[in-house]
Design an enzyme around this catalytic site. Structure first.
Site, PDB file in Angstrom:
ATOM      1  N   CYS A   1      53.849   1.010 -17.897  1.00 21.54           N
ATOM      2  CA  CYS A   1      52.391   1.151 -17.887  1.00 21.54           C
ATOM      3  C   CYS A   1      51.995   2.622 -17.835  1.00 21.54           C
ATOM      4  O   CYS A   1      52.572   3.404 -17.080  1.00 21.54           O
ATOM      5  CB  CYS A   1      51.807   0.409 -16.685  1.00 21.54           C
ATOM      6  SG  CYS A   1      50.002   0.354 -16.691  1.00 21.54           S
TER       7      CYS A   1
ATOM      8  N   ARG B   1      58.453  -4.037 -23.235  1.00 24.40           N
ATOM      9  CA  ARG B   1      57.235  -3.287 -23.553  1.00 24.40           C
ATOM     10  C   ARG B   1      56.084  -3.741 -22.673  1.00 24.40           C
ATOM     11  O   ARG B   1      56.022  -4.893 -22.221  1.00 24.40           O
ATOM     12  CB  ARG B   1      56.847  -3.459 -25.015  1.00 24.40           C
ATOM     13  CG  ARG B   1      56.408  -4.864 -25.418  1.00 24.40           C
ATOM     14  CD  ARG B   1      56.152  -4.939 -26.912  1.00 24.40           C
ATOM     15  NE  ARG B   1      55.623  -6.235 -27.335  1.00 24.40           N
ATOM     16  CZ  ARG B   1      55.413  -6.588 -28.599  1.00 24.40           C
ATOM     17  NH1 ARG B   1      55.689  -5.711 -29.566  1.00 24.40           N
ATOM     18  NH2 ARG B   1      54.914  -7.761 -28.903  1.00 24.40           N
ATOM     19  N   GLY B   2      55.171  -2.819 -22.433  1.00 21.63           N
ATOM     20  CA  GLY B   2      53.980  -3.153 -21.673  1.00 21.63           C
ATOM     21  C   GLY B   2      53.003  -3.948 -22.519  1.00 21.63           C
ATOM     22  O   GLY B   2      52.936  -3.776 -23.739  1.00 21.63           O
TER      23      GLY B   2
ATOM     24  N   GLY C   1      50.022  -3.468 -22.601  1.00 20.19           N
ATOM     25  CA  GLY C   1      49.035  -2.523 -23.102  1.00 20.19           C
ATOM     26  C   GLY C   1      49.617  -1.576 -24.126  1.00 20.19           C
ATOM     27  O   GLY C   1      48.948  -0.629 -24.549  1.00 20.19           O
TER      28      GLY C   1
ATOM     29  N   ARG D   1      43.126  -7.880 -22.904  1.00 24.54           N
ATOM     30  CA  ARG D   1      43.528  -7.657 -21.515  1.00 24.54           C
ATOM     31  C   ARG D   1      42.997  -6.304 -21.034  1.00 24.54           C
ATOM     32  O   ARG D   1      42.689  -6.133 -19.859  1.00 24.54           O
ATOM     33  CB  ARG D   1      45.052  -7.679 -21.423  1.00 24.54           C
ATOM     34  CG  ARG D   1      45.595  -7.614 -20.005  1.00 24.54           C
ATOM     35  CD  ARG D   1      47.125  -7.652 -20.009  1.00 24.54           C
ATOM     36  NE  ARG D   1      47.651  -7.915 -18.684  1.00 24.54           N
ATOM     37  CZ  ARG D   1      47.853  -7.002 -17.742  1.00 24.54           C
ATOM     38  NH1 ARG D   1      47.567  -5.736 -18.007  1.00 24.54           N
ATOM     39  NH2 ARG D   1      48.332  -7.321 -16.567  1.00 24.54           N
TER      40      ARG D   1
END
Length: 498
Positions: free
Chosen positions: A305, A386-387, A389, A404
């Protein structure tokens, strides 16, 4: 006024800033009880949830974590229909009745039976006359006729005296019946004697291999599923599919539009509603007031993140947990510590700071059951992580990563997604392959039990009460890790390669 903002800012801390203090203890690690009541209806045997990430939790990992006593949260970066199917897979995994039964007619030849058994990898077939089961034929029945009598018909050699069992029968009753009649498989029939499935002795016996499994009130594996902050249709569909927990998947759940809409979702589902992510006591107060059954804490602590860098937003995780727990504990609402955990000791620290359960991403991302293929680099095995975001998550699935973070995918004239119109808050990479979930969980729970033994806590509620912290310096952090040597043999609970 502005100077006061800086000068009066409070200190905030994360896991590496503290150690737990050992207490006088009569508790042995082997005797520790790690179960926790996640809600009034949901009990976990270990305080672990898997993260709703597309490189962490689909049905395979959710089943594996449920078998160990925790619960997985199925990610939503897939279509609603696909996510519903993932939930159903978890719910059906505990069903030892095989319902997609391959059958044969009494007038089929032995050659046909043999071919069907080989193609479908089964060792026995129910013989059907319409919807009525009239016999069973197995490899043992077929074998003597393969060389010289392949034209022999099923009805000539099948076992006609079929021992059946009803859907309401328990596994113990099924096993007793199978032993009594010396049969390996039992057709399952409904009240109208119609075939609905088949049970095998092997499947019944294998059910006892997971005595610590987390089961819902329906007797099946627990499963949670993520849902967008305003996606009522998805929430209702997941609830209908059997999800025990609907988890609002949102980077900033203290957005008041999200908080308000949560009431609508709550009114339309039977499952418990988990809300997050948050990092302050004020957020906890607002979410609890609007019906949250659980609070997910963590803004920016995850290894993938970048919210704290891109947006400059977040609260170091241990402080965030404690702030939320002060409010949630009084209300009887569980706290889920999401992100930033690297070692089993961090789980103990999270619980000591007020968390009931931890949510794991990177620690489970590299397991056998996590989504994605194994890749080998420089002689080591890795899996993608992977994030949600990250740019890939925002554009590579159904768009779950975009909303999100309160962003929308825009399309150009060509219909292609415009990456330049997104502001990612996560990165993509790989993590080292860790083996099976059961192996990882064994080490994590073992470390937690050891910590609880040091603290004199026989169970999770006691651990939350008796845990004491000492704040340490950067020198203390360095001293805490192995130092002044070259590690030649890696430990399974202390990876030397990040």
């Amino acid at each position: 006024m502005f100077r006061d903002k800086i000068q009066n800012a409070r200190h905030a801390y994360t896991y590496d800033d503290f150690l737990l203090v050992p207490n006088a203890s009569w508790v042995e690690a082997k005797d520790v009880d790690t179960s926790v009541n996640l809600t009034k209806d949901i009990k976990l045997n270990i305080p672990i949830m898997s993260a709703a990430m597309d490189t962490v939790t689909e049905s395979d990992l959710a089943i594996a974590i449920a078998r160990e006593g925790g619960v997985g949260v199925i990610h939503r970066n897939i279509t609603q229909e696909a996510q519903v199917e993932e939930v159903r897979k978890v719910k059906n995994a505990e069903d030892i009745t095989v319902r997609d039964v391959i059958t044969i007619s009494p007038d089929s030849s032995v050659a046909t039976v043999q071919e069907l058994m080989e193609n479908e990898s089964v060792s026995g077939l129910p013989v059907m006359d319409g919807e009525e089961i009239i016999g069973i034929i197995s490899k043992r029945d077929v074998r003597p006729y393969l060389k010289n009598g392949s034209k022999t018909l099923v009805k000539e050699i099948m076992t006609s005296e079929v021992v059946t069992i009803t859907e309401k029968a328990s596994p113990e009753e099924a096993l007793d019946l199978a032993y009594e009649h010396k049969v390996e498989r039992l057709p399952v029939v409904d009240e109208n004697k119609k075939l609905v499935g088949i049970l095998t002795i092997k499947d019944i016996l294998n059910q006892d291999q997971h005595p610590n499994a987390a089961l819902g009130k329906d007797g099946k594996y627990l499963v949670a599923a993520a849902c967008g902050p305003f996606d009522l249709d998805r929430a209702m569909a997941l609830d209908q599919a059997g999800a025990d927990i609907i988890s609002i998947d949102c980077a900033h759940a203290h957005n008041m539009n999200v908080v308000k809409f949560a009431e609508t979702i709550k009114e339309n589902i039977d499952a418990d509603l988990c809300m997050g992510n948050i990092a302050t006591r004020e957020a906890a107060e607002d979410l609890i007031a609007h019906g949250a059954d659980g609070l997910k804490v963590g803004i920016g602590p995850g290894s993938i993140c970048t919210t704290r860098i891109v947006a400059g937003i977040g609260v170091p995780q241990l402080t965030a947990i404690a702030d939320v727990a002060d409010v949630a504990d009084d209300a009887g609402i569980p706290v889920i510590a999401d992100g930033g955990l690297r070692y089993s000791g961090d789980i103990a620290k999270a619980i000591g700071a007020g968390a009931d359960v931890v949510m794991l991403g990177s620690l489970l991302a590299g397991t056998y059951e996590s989504p994605g293929d194994l890749v080998t680099m420089n002689g080591r095995k890795y899996k993608q992580y992977r994030g949600m975001g990250s740019m890939g998550a925002m554009t590579g699935g159904s768009g779950g990563g975009a909303d999100r973070y309160f962003q929308e995918l825009e399309k150009g004239n060509s219909g292609q997604m415009k990456h330049s119109k997104l502001v990612p808050e996560g990165v993509e990479g790989v993590v080292q392959y860790k083996g099976r979930v059961s192996e990882v969980v064994f080490q994590l729970v073992g470390g937690l039990k050891a910590s609880m033994g040091y603290c004199g806590a026989p169970d999770i509620p006691t651990m939350k009460k008796v845990a004491r912290f000492v704040k340490i310096s950067s020198s203390g952090i360095k001293e805490s890790h192995p130092h002044d040597l070259l590690i030649t043999n890696e430990s399974p609970n202390y990876p030397t390669l990040d």
